[in-house]
Structures are given as structure tokens and as C-alpha cells.
Design an enzyme around this catalytic site. Structure first.
Site, PDB file in Angstrom:
ATOM      1  N   LYS A  22     -13.778   5.166  -3.627  1.00 59.55           N
ATOM      2  CA  LYS A  22     -12.780   4.191  -3.172  1.00 59.55           C
ATOM      3  C   LYS A  22     -11.929   4.784  -2.053  1.00 59.55           C
ATOM      4  O   LYS A  22     -11.715   4.145  -1.018  1.00 59.55           O
ATOM      5  CB  LYS A  22     -11.876   3.801  -4.349  1.00 59.55           C
ATOM      6  CG  LYS A  22     -10.606   3.082  -3.954  1.00 59.55           C
ATOM      7  CD  LYS A  22      -9.739   2.767  -5.152  1.00 59.55           C
ATOM      8  CE  LYS A  22      -8.773   3.830  -5.569  1.00 59.55           C
ATOM      9  NZ  LYS A  22      -7.581   3.987  -4.702  1.00 59.55           N
ATOM     10  N   ASN A  23     -11.452   6.009  -2.267  1.00 63.54           N
ATOM     11  CA  ASN A  23     -10.520   6.587  -1.295  1.00 63.54           C
ATOM     12  C   ASN A  23     -11.194   7.000   0.003  1.00 63.54           C
ATOM     13  O   ASN A  23     -10.518   7.202   1.019  1.00 63.54           O
ATOM     14  CB  ASN A  23      -9.778   7.785  -1.912  1.00 63.54           C
ATOM     15  CG  ASN A  23      -8.737   7.344  -2.922  1.00 63.54           C
ATOM     16  OD1 ASN A  23      -8.499   6.154  -3.090  1.00 63.54           O
ATOM     17  ND2 ASN A  23      -8.126   8.298  -3.602  1.00 63.54           N
ATOM     18  N   ARG A  93      -1.145   0.144  -1.429  1.00 66.33           N
ATOM     19  CA  ARG A  93      -0.455   1.092  -0.576  1.00 66.33           C
ATOM     20  C   ARG A  93      -1.349   1.655   0.524  1.00 66.33           C
ATOM     21  O   ARG A  93      -0.900   1.948   1.622  1.00 66.33           O
ATOM     22  CB  ARG A  93       0.081   2.219  -1.451  1.00 66.33           C
ATOM     23  CG  ARG A  93       1.291   2.817  -0.869  1.00 66.33           C
ATOM     24  CD  ARG A  93       1.666   4.112  -1.467  1.00 66.33           C
ATOM     25  NE  ARG A  93       2.529   4.781  -0.504  1.00 66.33           N
ATOM     26  CZ  ARG A  93       2.089   5.474   0.501  1.00 66.33           C
ATOM     27  NH1 ARG A  93       0.811   5.638   0.676  1.00 66.33           N
ATOM     28  NH2 ARG A  93       2.932   6.015   1.355  1.00 66.33           N
ATOM     29  N   CYS A 117       6.062   2.590  -5.419  1.00 65.06           N
ATOM     30  CA  CYS A 117       4.858   2.785  -6.215  1.00 65.06           C
ATOM     31  C   CYS A 117       5.266   3.516  -7.476  1.00 65.06           C
ATOM     32  O   CYS A 117       6.162   4.366  -7.454  1.00 65.06           O
ATOM     33  CB  CYS A 117       3.881   3.617  -5.412  1.00 65.06           C
ATOM     34  SG  CYS A 117       2.491   4.189  -6.352  1.00 65.06           S
ATOM     35  N   ARG A 122       6.974   7.179  -2.138  1.00 63.10           N
ATOM     36  CA  ARG A 122       5.839   7.483  -1.259  1.00 63.10           C
ATOM     37  C   ARG A 122       6.193   7.184   0.192  1.00 63.10           C
ATOM     38  O   ARG A 122       5.781   6.180   0.762  1.00 63.10           O
ATOM     39  CB  ARG A 122       4.593   6.719  -1.718  1.00 63.10           C
ATOM     40  CG  ARG A 122       4.158   7.171  -3.090  1.00 63.10           C
ATOM     41  CD  ARG A 122       2.919   6.505  -3.570  1.00 63.10           C
ATOM     42  NE  ARG A 122       1.705   7.037  -2.979  1.00 63.10           N
ATOM     43  CZ  ARG A 122       0.483   6.696  -3.366  1.00 63.10           C
ATOM     44  NH1 ARG A 122       0.323   5.823  -4.327  1.00 63.10           N
ATOM     45  NH2 ARG A 122      -0.576   7.218  -2.789  1.00 63.10           N
ATOM     46  N   PRO A 123       6.964   8.083   0.805  1.00 63.78           N
ATOM     47  CA  PRO A 123       7.383   7.855   2.188  1.00 63.78           C
ATOM     48  C   PRO A 123       6.203   7.970   3.154  1.00 63.78           C
ATOM     49  O   PRO A 123       5.160   8.527   2.805  1.00 63.78           O
ATOM     50  CB  PRO A 123       8.377   8.996   2.430  1.00 63.78           C
ATOM     51  CG  PRO A 123       7.997  10.067   1.473  1.00 63.78           C
ATOM     52  CD  PRO A 123       7.408   9.381   0.275  1.00 63.78           C
ATOM     53  N   ILE A 124       6.387   7.441   4.368  1.00 66.10           N
ATOM     54  CA  ILE A 124       5.331   7.595   5.384  1.00 66.10           C
ATOM     55  C   ILE A 124       5.894   8.276   6.639  1.00 66.10           C
ATOM     56  O   ILE A 124       5.406   8.069   7.736  1.00 66.10           O
ATOM     57  CB  ILE A 124       4.636   6.254   5.731  1.00 66.10           C
ATOM     58  CG1 ILE A 124       5.645   5.210   6.232  1.00 66.10           C
ATOM     59  CG2 ILE A 124       3.845   5.720   4.546  1.00 66.10           C
ATOM     60  CD1 ILE A 124       4.949   4.040   6.940  1.00 66.10           C
ATOM     61  N   ASP A 125       6.941   9.081   6.425  1.00 66.10           N
ATOM     62  CA  ASP A 125       7.571   9.748   7.567  1.00 66.10           C
ATOM     63  C   ASP A 125       6.590  10.610   8.368  1.00 66.10           C
ATOM     64  O   ASP A 125       6.660  10.666   9.598  1.00 66.10           O
ATOM     65  CB  ASP A 125       8.756  10.610   7.081  1.00 66.10           C
ATOM     66  CG  ASP A 125       8.347  11.591   5.995  1.00 66.10           C
ATOM     67  OD1 ASP A 125       7.747  11.139   4.998  1.00 66.10           O
ATOM     68  OD2 ASP A 125       8.593  12.797   6.140  1.00 66.10           O
ATOM     69  N   ASP A 308      -4.983  13.321  -8.831  1.00 63.23           N
ATOM     70  CA  ASP A 308      -5.647  12.144  -9.403  1.00 63.23           C
ATOM     71  C   ASP A 308      -6.432  12.456 -10.681  1.00 63.23           C
ATOM     72  O   ASP A 308      -6.986  11.548 -11.304  1.00 63.23           O
ATOM     73  CB  ASP A 308      -6.582  11.504  -8.364  1.00 63.23           C
ATOM     74  CG  ASP A 308      -5.813  10.741  -7.301  1.00 63.23           C
ATOM     75  OD1 ASP A 308      -4.595  10.552  -7.445  1.00 63.23           O
ATOM     76  OD2 ASP A 308      -6.442  10.317  -6.300  1.00 63.23           O
ATOM     77  N   ARG A 400      -8.660  -1.260 -10.384  1.00 62.68           N
ATOM     78  CA  ARG A 400      -8.427  -0.928  -8.969  1.00 62.68           C
ATOM     79  C   ARG A 400      -9.303   0.249  -8.536  1.00 62.68           C
ATOM     80  O   ARG A 400      -9.632   0.374  -7.362  1.00 62.68           O
ATOM     81  CB  ARG A 400      -6.955  -0.542  -8.738  1.00 62.68           C
ATOM     82  CG  ARG A 400      -6.011  -1.719  -8.673  1.00 62.68           C
ATOM     83  CD  ARG A 400      -4.637  -1.233  -8.276  1.00 62.68           C
ATOM     84  NE  ARG A 400      -4.751  -0.212  -7.257  1.00 62.68           N
ATOM     85  CZ  ARG A 400      -4.070   0.945  -7.226  1.00 62.68           C
ATOM     86  NH1 ARG A 400      -3.200   1.225  -8.163  1.00 62.68           N
ATOM     87  NH2 ARG A 400      -4.235   1.804  -6.259  1.00 62.68           N
TER      88      ARG A 400
HETATM   89  C1  UD1 Z   1      -4.024   9.736  -1.271  1.00 63.68           C
HETATM   90  C2  UD1 Z   1      -4.889   9.074  -2.308  1.00 63.68           C
HETATM   91  C3  UD1 Z   1      -4.260   9.211  -3.689  1.00 63.68           C
HETATM   92  C4  UD1 Z   1      -3.966  10.671  -4.011  1.00 63.68           C
HETATM   93  C5  UD1 Z   1      -3.163  11.313  -2.881  1.00 63.68           C
HETATM   94  C6  UD1 Z   1      -2.977  12.812  -3.060  1.00 63.68           C
HETATM   95  C7  UD1 Z   1      -5.938   7.251  -1.082  1.00 63.68           C
HETATM   96  C8  UD1 Z   1      -6.079   5.805  -0.890  1.00 63.68           C
HETATM   97  N1  UD1 Z   1      -5.018   7.657  -1.969  1.00 63.68           N
HETATM   98  O1  UD1 Z   1      -2.783   9.050  -1.224  1.00 63.68           O
HETATM   99  O2  UD1 Z   1      -5.187   8.689  -4.650  1.00 63.68           O
HETATM  100  O3  UD1 Z   1      -3.235  10.775  -5.206  1.00 63.68           O
HETATM  101  O4  UD1 Z   1      -3.827  11.111  -1.614  1.00 63.68           O
HETATM  102  O5  UD1 Z   1      -4.201  13.444  -3.176  1.00 63.68           O
HETATM  103  O6  UD1 Z   1      -6.643   8.039  -0.488  1.00 63.68           O
HETATM  104  N2  UD1 Z   1       4.290  12.325   1.660  1.00 63.68           N
HETATM  105  C9  UD1 Z   1       5.446  12.457   2.393  1.00 63.68           C
HETATM  106  N3  UD1 Z   1       5.493  11.872   3.640  1.00 63.68           N
HETATM  107  C10 UD1 Z   1       4.446  11.173   4.155  1.00 63.68           C
HETATM  108  C11 UD1 Z   1       3.272  11.053   3.396  1.00 63.68           C
HETATM  109  C12 UD1 Z   1       3.222  11.638   2.145  1.00 63.68           C
HETATM  110  O7  UD1 Z   1       6.419  13.084   1.956  1.00 63.68           O
HETATM  111  O8  UD1 Z   1       4.559  10.682   5.282  1.00 63.68           O
HETATM  112  C13 UD1 Z   1       4.207  12.949   0.324  1.00 63.68           C
HETATM  113  C14 UD1 Z   1       3.911  11.968  -0.790  1.00 63.68           C
HETATM  114  O9  UD1 Z   1       5.062  11.323  -1.262  1.00 63.68           O
HETATM  115  C15 UD1 Z   1       3.271  12.874  -1.832  1.00 63.68           C
HETATM  116  C16 UD1 Z   1       2.493  13.875  -0.982  1.00 63.68           C
HETATM  117  O10 UD1 Z   1       3.108  13.832   0.312  1.00 63.68           O
HETATM  118  O11 UD1 Z   1       4.278  13.558  -2.560  1.00 63.68           O
HETATM  119  C17 UD1 Z   1       1.007  13.579  -0.842  1.00 63.68           C
HETATM  120  O12 UD1 Z   1       0.834  12.229  -0.441  1.00 63.68           O
HETATM  121  P1  UD1 Z   1      -0.399  11.744   0.414  1.00 63.68           P
HETATM  122  O13 UD1 Z   1      -1.405  12.842   0.568  1.00 63.68           O
HETATM  123  O14 UD1 Z   1       0.090  11.098   1.655  1.00 63.68           O
HETATM  124  O15 UD1 Z   1      -1.016  10.617  -0.527  1.00 63.68           O
HETATM  125  P2  UD1 Z   1      -1.768   9.319  -0.023  1.00 63.68           P
HETATM  126  O16 UD1 Z   1      -2.520   9.657   1.207  1.00 63.68           O
HETATM  127  O17 UD1 Z   1      -0.836   8.183   0.011  1.00 63.68           O
END
Ligand code: UD1
Length: 421
Positions: A22-23, A93, A117, A122-125, A308, A400
Site C-alpha cells: 500500500k505504502n 493522510r 491523526c 503529523r506535521p508537514i513542515d 508500523d 485500509r
Molecule cells: C509513512 C507511512 C507510515 C509510517 C511512517 C513512518 C505511508 C503512506 N505512510 O508515513 O505508514 O508509519 O512513514 O515509517 O507511506 N514529521 C515531521 N515533519 C514532517 C514530516 C514528518 O516532524 O514534515 C515527523 C512525523 O510526525 C513522525 C516522523 O516525522 O514523527 C516520521 O513521519 P513520516 O516518515 O513523514 O511518516 P509518513 O511519511 O507520513
């Protein structure tokens, strides 16, 4: 509303086939936005998250044919629109990974912020920082990310955040950078197998990406991309979950499609716990006589132990003699399964971002509530060994990410039924 009703106590035996990842599939489907030509993606699991992604692409005026039985998606994004609305994005997400390809292709897009979530903030900074470094003007207004540029220009970008490198953030940057002018160098890139798979697909489309799967990636921008075909990798988390099911039930299961190289941290930990893991080419056989020992686990970005798989490993530890400390370094608050496991008789205490699990002699069945995808998988695992009947409610979470989990477990001898209310 559907629920899973499980009568626990039977060791699992037999062979199970792992579905496509899926991912890996989600960002690869998003990447088809980068070309006007047709693309074909194979090995796509039939899951609600995949349906959400297809629905968003259709909203963007993209032609999508989903042949669910064959696991094939055909996509052609001749003239995609640039706005992904909240009503669709909030359902999943991962739709945040539309930002990179839309900006790369159209130089202008508006994508809703995905929202909260249950597994934590789950920020996207980091995503936005990276896109800005490529030269985009990015602002967040009225719940949407607005990103625009005249042209994206390759540069050096550091992607390490507080919790390690971001998986979808790396995917977003790769998809934006493939059509940028010049070369982009991403340092502290996520090196998950799903990122490597995305790079393989993008390179089939004509991109020039080197180093995917390592912490340093170089992307030489090209003028345009063409259509491509690709088969996604097997789902390492689904595979790991069936390995955990074999371990917790004291069974003997051949997990076909499980790639040992993608699951090293998982089988290493299972072996430490006393499980026998046989690695074959393209499959793994997992055997346990139920005589397990407590192990400590720390989740980390790949190749560390995957977050995961944390809930599933915790489920095993609830019925393993001794004390196990499970520490979350990726999503520090990801312990929603703990209180529900308590309803089954598990003895787990939370201490900051660690769970202290004291193994009990046995669990006893009860109705429980699934809260997120992997937490629900862990509850299903616990139900497999709990005495009596366990009802796992709100199983849309499990659907999912797991294709026909009930059917696959039944084929291994579990007594599990899907019941509609
Ligand atoms: C992906 C996977 C999810 C998995 C995760 C970590 C998909 C669809 N989902 O989620 O199943 O659990 O990787 O292996 O592929 N963070 C920040 N700023 C950002 C982005 C992330 O602080 O801009 C933090 C997050 O809050 C978290 C950590 O970084 O604590 C890892 O998150 P991230 O690797 O981005 O997870 P996803 O890509 O959303």
C-alpha cells in the site's frame, strides 16, 4: 458497520500470500500525475486507501481505471486540475504526496492540509521546507497549502527532522525535483523500500534518480517524463504482520512474498524472541512452539524496527513471560492499542514514549475497538490467542491496509468471521 469475531487458541499453519505494498503504491499512483502519457501500475492491493487515492485523481480530471481483481491501475493524467479539496484529502493522510507531483507538473497547486491523526501529531513542515528550497512560494491559508513557482530549481536539501527523515516528505521532494532545472541533492533522505520503489518507477518514466534507498539521493532534472509500467513491491508490513501471527499463535506459516531484505529488523527481533525464521528466496517460513522470551524493541526509521510493526510486536509480548520495553522513536504517542489490549487482560504501562509490557499467562476475549490501522492488526493478533471470543469493532481501519485479512487468516486455520451489524 462490520466487525471481526475471533475465537482464539488455534496455532496457524499453512501458506499465505502477501499483497502489493500500500505504502509503495500510493506515492507511485500520485507520480502518474507527472506525465500526460498513460501509466500502468500492477500488484496494487484492493484497499480503501487505494480507492481514496483513485477518487482524488478522478476529481483532478485524471482518467483512472482500477481493475481490482487483477490488481492493476491504468492512469492517464492528460490535463490534471490543480486543487485537491479537504473533503477528499482528509480521508487519507497520504494524499499529501500529491503536492510534489502537482507542483512539478503544473507549477501551481492547492492541496488541503491532511489534518490530525490518531497516531500523533503529523506535521508537514519538512515537506514544505523542501519545496521552498526548490524555489516554490509556499503558504498555508484556510487549511490549504498553496504552492507555486515559475520554475523549480535543483539545490541541496537536508530532510532530517526531529524524528528522523520523513518518508512521504522525501517522496514529495523526489516527485517535485524530477522536473526541476538542474540537480537536487537530498541529504538525510528516507531510505525505506517504498522510496526505492518510487525511484524505480520514476526512472522508468525517464527521471534520473541515483542513490534511492540510501540517505543521499541525487536527482538530475529532465524536461519531461513519459508513461511507464511498474509492479509494486510486496507489502513488508502485511508480511511482518503474518509473521507475527505465526509467532504469537505458536504456528508454522510460510509467508510468500515476504522479502527478507526488507524485513531484517523484524525477523532479527523475532529470532531474538525465540521464533524460528527460515529465509527462502521470496518467502519466509516462521515457526514457533509458543515458548517465547521477552525482548526490548525500539522503533526507528528504516532499516530500524518499523513503527508500523510496533503494535503487532507489543501484542506478542503481552503473552510472553518476562518484561519487555517497547520504545517509539518515530511516532512517540503511537500507543492507542494499549488500553484496548488491557481489555483483553494484557498488562501494559505507558512511560513517556515507551510501553512496559509484563507478559501474562493468557488473554481472555472481549469486545475491543480498533483505533488505527496497525493498532487494529495488533488487536486481531491478540484475539488469535485470547481465550474465548474477541470482537474487533471499527474494522474499516484494518481494511485500509490489509487485503482480506480475515480470509487469509481463515486459510491458515484461524476461526475468524466478518460480521455485519
Ligand atoms: C509513512 C507511512 C507510515 C509510517 C511512517 C513512518 C505511508 C503512506 N505512510 O508515513 O505508514 O508509519 O512513514 O515509517 O507511506 N514529521 C515531521 N515533519 C514532517 C514530516 C514528518 O516532524 O514534515 C515527523 C512525523 O510526525 C513522525 C516522523 O516525522 O514523527 C516520521 O513521519 P513520516 O516518515 O513523514 O511518516 P509518513 O511519511 O507520513
Amino acid at each position: 458497520m462490520e466487525k471481526l469475531v475471533i475465537s482464539g487458541g488455534d496455532p496457524l499453519h499453512g501458506t499465505v500470500y502477501v499483497s502489493g505494498s500500500k505504502n509503495a503504491a500510493l506515492p507511485i499512483i500520485a507520480a502518474t500525475l507527472l506525465t500526460a502519457e498513460p501509466c500502468v501500475i500492477r500488484g496494487v492491493p484492493d484497499l480503501s486507501d487505494i480507492k481514496f487515492m483513485c477518487d482524488i485523481l478522478r476529481w483532478l480530471s485524471v482518467e483512472v481505471k482500477h481493475h481490482k481483481r487483477d490488481g492493476v491501475i491504468e492512469v492517464q493524467a492528460a490535463h490534471p486540475l490543480s486543487v485537491a479539496p479537504y473533503e477528499l484529502v482528509r480521508k487519507m493522510r497520504a494524499s499529501v504526496c500529491l503536492l510534489g507531483p502537482l507542483l512539478g507538473r503544473l507549477h501551481n497547486c492547492k492541496v488541503s492540509l491532511p489534518g490530525g491523526c490518531v497516531i500523533g501529531d503529523r506535521p508537514i513542515d519538512q515537506h514544505l521546507k523542501g519545496l521552498k528550497r526548490l524555489g516554490a512560494e509556499v503558504k498555508v491559508q484556510n487549511g490549504y497549502v498553496h504552492a507555486r513557482c515559475d520554475e523549480l530549481v535543483g539545490t541541496d536539501i537536508f530532510m532530517g527532522g526531529r524524528f528522523g527523515s520523513t518518508v512521504l516528505g522525501t517522496a514529495n521532494l523526489m516527485m517535485a525535483a524530477v522536473l526541476a532545472q538542474g540537480t537536487t541533492r537530498i541529504e538525510s533522505a528516507a531510505c525505506e523500500p517504498e522510496i526505492e520503489d518510487l525511484a524505480i518507477f520514476l526512472n522508468h518514466m525517464g527521471a534520473k534518480i541515483r542513490g534511492a534507498g540510501s540517505h543521499i539521493m541525487e536527482i538530475e532534472g529532465v524536461e519531461a517524463l513519459q508513461g511507464a509500467e511498474h509492479t509494486v513491491i510486496p507489502d513488508r508490513i502485511e508480511a511482518g504482520t503474518f509473521m507475527a501471527a505465526a509467532a504469537i499463535s505458536g504456528g508454522d506459516v510460510e509467508v510468500k512474498g515476504a522479502r527478507a531484505e526488507h524485513l531484517h529488523a523484524v525477523w532479527d527481533k523475532l529470532e531474538e524472541a525465540g521464533v524460528t525464521v527460515e529465509r527462502n528466496n521470496g518467502s519466509m517460513r516462521v515457526r514457533s512452539n509458543g515458548d517465547l522470551k521477552a525482548v526490548d524493541v525500539i522503533t526507528m526509521p528504516y532499516p530500524g524496527f518499523p513503527t508500523d510493526m510496533q503494535a503487532q510486536m507489543s501484542a506478542i509480548m503481552t503473552v510472553t513471560p518476562g518484561i519487555s520495553v517497547i520504545t517509539e522513536k518515530v511516532f512517540p504517542g503511537r500507543f492507542m492499542h494499549v488500553s484496548e489490549m488491557g481489555r483483553l487482560g494484557a498488562d501494559v504501562a505507558l512511560e513517556g514514549s515507551s510501553a512496559i509490557v509484563k507478559g501474562v499467562d493468557g488473554l481472555s476475549g472481549a469486545p475491543v475497538m480498533a483505533s488505527d490501522l496497525r493498532a487494529s492488526a495488533a488487536l486481531v493478533l491478540a484475539g488469535l490467542v485470547a481465550d474465548g471470543e474477541t470482537e474487533v469493532n471499527r474494522i474499516y481501519h484494518v481494511d485500509r491496509g490489509y487485503e482480506e485479512i480475515d480470509k487469509k487468516l481463515r486459510q491458515l486455520g484461524a476461526r475468524i468471521e466478518r460480521v455485519s451489524e
